[in-house]
Design a protein around this motif. Structure first.
Motif, short mmCIF file in Angstrom:
data_model
loop_
_atom_site.label_atom_id
_atom_site.label_comp_id
_atom_site.label_asym_id
_atom_site.label_seq_id
_atom_site.Cartn_x
_atom_site.Cartn_y
_atom_site.Cartn_z
N ARG A 17 0.84 -1.26 0.04
CA ARG A 17 0.10 0.13 0.09
C ARG A 17 0.84 1.30 -0.01
N THR A 18 2.23 1.33 -0.22
CA THR A 18 2.74 2.52 -0.05
C THR A 18 3.16 2.98 -1.46
N ARG A 19 3.36 4.39 -1.36
CA ARG A 19 3.38 5.36 -2.58
C ARG A 19 4.43 4.63 -3.64
N HIS A 20 5.44 4.10 -3.10
CA HIS A 20 6.44 3.64 -3.98
C HIS A 20 6.09 2.35 -4.90
N ASN A 21 5.07 1.65 -4.57
CA ASN A 21 4.20 0.73 -5.58
C ASN A 21 3.42 1.15 -6.56
N ALA A 22 3.60 2.39 -6.91
CA ALA A 22 2.39 3.03 -8.01
C ALA A 22 2.49 2.21 -9.10
N GLY A 23 3.61 1.95 -9.57
CA GLY A 23 3.93 1.36 -10.81
C GLY A 23 3.34 -0.33 -10.60
N PHE A 24 3.43 -0.92 -9.46
CA PHE A 24 2.91 -2.26 -9.49
C PHE A 24 1.36 -2.17 -9.49
N TRP A 25 0.64 -1.05 -8.84
CA TRP A 25 -0.72 -0.70 -8.93
C TRP A 25 -1.07 -0.70 -10.35
N PHE A 26 -0.31 -0.03 -11.25
CA PHE A 26 -0.54 0.32 -12.56
C PHE A 26 -0.62 -1.24 -13.41
N ILE A 27 0.58 -1.83 -13.12
CA ILE A 27 0.85 -3.16 -13.68
C ILE A 27 -0.32 -4.23 -13.32
N ILE A 132 4.03 8.61 -12.47
CA ILE A 132 2.61 8.64 -11.74
C ILE A 132 2.75 9.46 -10.50
N GLY A 133 2.11 10.48 -10.33
CA GLY A 133 2.43 11.63 -9.29
C GLY A 133 2.11 11.10 -7.77
N ILE A 134 3.02 11.08 -6.97
CA ILE A 134 2.75 10.82 -5.71
C ILE A 134 2.77 12.12 -4.74
N GLY A 135 3.26 13.16 -5.28
CA GLY A 135 3.57 14.41 -4.41
C GLY A 135 4.81 14.30 -3.68
N ARG A 136 5.23 15.29 -2.86
CA ARG A 136 6.55 15.54 -1.99
C ARG A 136 5.88 15.36 -0.68
N ASP A 145 11.03 7.79 3.94
CA ASP A 145 9.77 7.48 4.85
C ASP A 145 8.53 7.94 4.17
N TYR A 146 8.73 8.94 3.25
CA TYR A 146 7.17 9.33 2.31
C TYR A 146 7.14 8.16 1.61
N VAL A 147 7.71 8.06 0.71
CA VAL A 147 7.52 6.92 -0.40
C VAL A 147 7.22 5.58 0.08
N LEU A 148 7.75 5.27 1.47
CA LEU A 148 7.64 4.05 1.66
C LEU A 148 6.46 3.87 2.70
N ALA A 149 5.50 4.82 2.74
CA ALA A 149 4.19 5.05 3.36
C ALA A 149 2.85 5.22 2.57
N ALA A 150 2.00 4.75 3.33
CA ALA A 150 0.63 4.63 2.49
C ALA A 150 0.03 6.00 2.24
N PRO A 151 -0.27 6.41 1.14
CA PRO A 151 -1.00 7.72 0.69
C PRO A 151 -2.27 7.70 1.64
N SER A 152 -2.57 9.08 2.09
CA SER A 152 -3.97 9.28 2.39
C SER A 152 -5.10 8.52 1.43
#
Length: 187
Positions: A17-27, A132-136, A145-152
């Protein structure tokens, strides 16, 4: 013509569920939309599959962890003789807010360790990127820490919307109409 689509992320339930997994979410969404079940393939160091759009396209979700993604991408590219210019890498992008999605052709890694490793392993940065934008992170929160955390919830919905926009343009992109897709997404 894109022959390999790679979605970047980190393997395992701790990262799902972390932001860094946006590519996995897409695929995963792409595979599901085409009735494709990704299966682990050790020689490619990832989960793999294939879909048939205008022609067969290989899918890859590296299981090497983000910083070693190039190992998986290079293994699959070599096996199927896919040149970098026929690869689309889908990844999270700090420089865009949640809900923003952009295409980029060629270029550097922009500090993204997954891209850095892919470039090193392929010997080229000449592949397409779906960013895929995840913000800063706000305040003094470390990027790692940010990319390895779940987004709101709202950010996750925005990221999901960006993935849907990208999926809606995918056939056009795979057909080689990169500029047209850029015009549609970069508004």
């Amino acid at each position: 013509m894109v022959r390999l689509i790679v979605g970047l992320g980190n393997p395992g339930p701790a990262y799902d569920r972390t932001r860094h997994n946006a590519g996995f979410w897409f695929i995963d969404r792409l595979a599901a939309a085409h009735g494709c079940v990704l299966r682990e393939e050790s020689r490619f160091h990832g989960r793999v599959g294939a879909i048939n759009l205008t022609e067969p396209v290989h899918l890859l979700a590296p299981l090497t962890f983000m910083n070693r993604s190039g190992l998986a991408v290079a293994a699959m590219a070599r096996f199927y003789k896919i040149a970098p210019e026929h690869i689309l890498v889908v990844h999270d992008e700090l420089d865009f807010g949640p809900g923003v999605v952009r295409i980029k052709r060629d270029g550097g890694h922009g500090g993204h360790n997954g891209l850095r490793d892919i470039m090193a392993q392929l010997g080229s940065g000449g592949f397409l990127r779906l960013r895929i934008g995840i913000g800063r992170p706000a305040g003094s929160m470390a990027v790692a820490d940010y990319v390895l955390a779940a987004p709101s919830v709202s950010d996750r919905q925005a990221i999901s919307g960006a993935i849907e926009k990208a999926l809606a343009c995918l056939s056009e992109l795979l057909a080689g109409h990169v500029e047209q897709v850029m015009n549609r997404l970069h508004v």
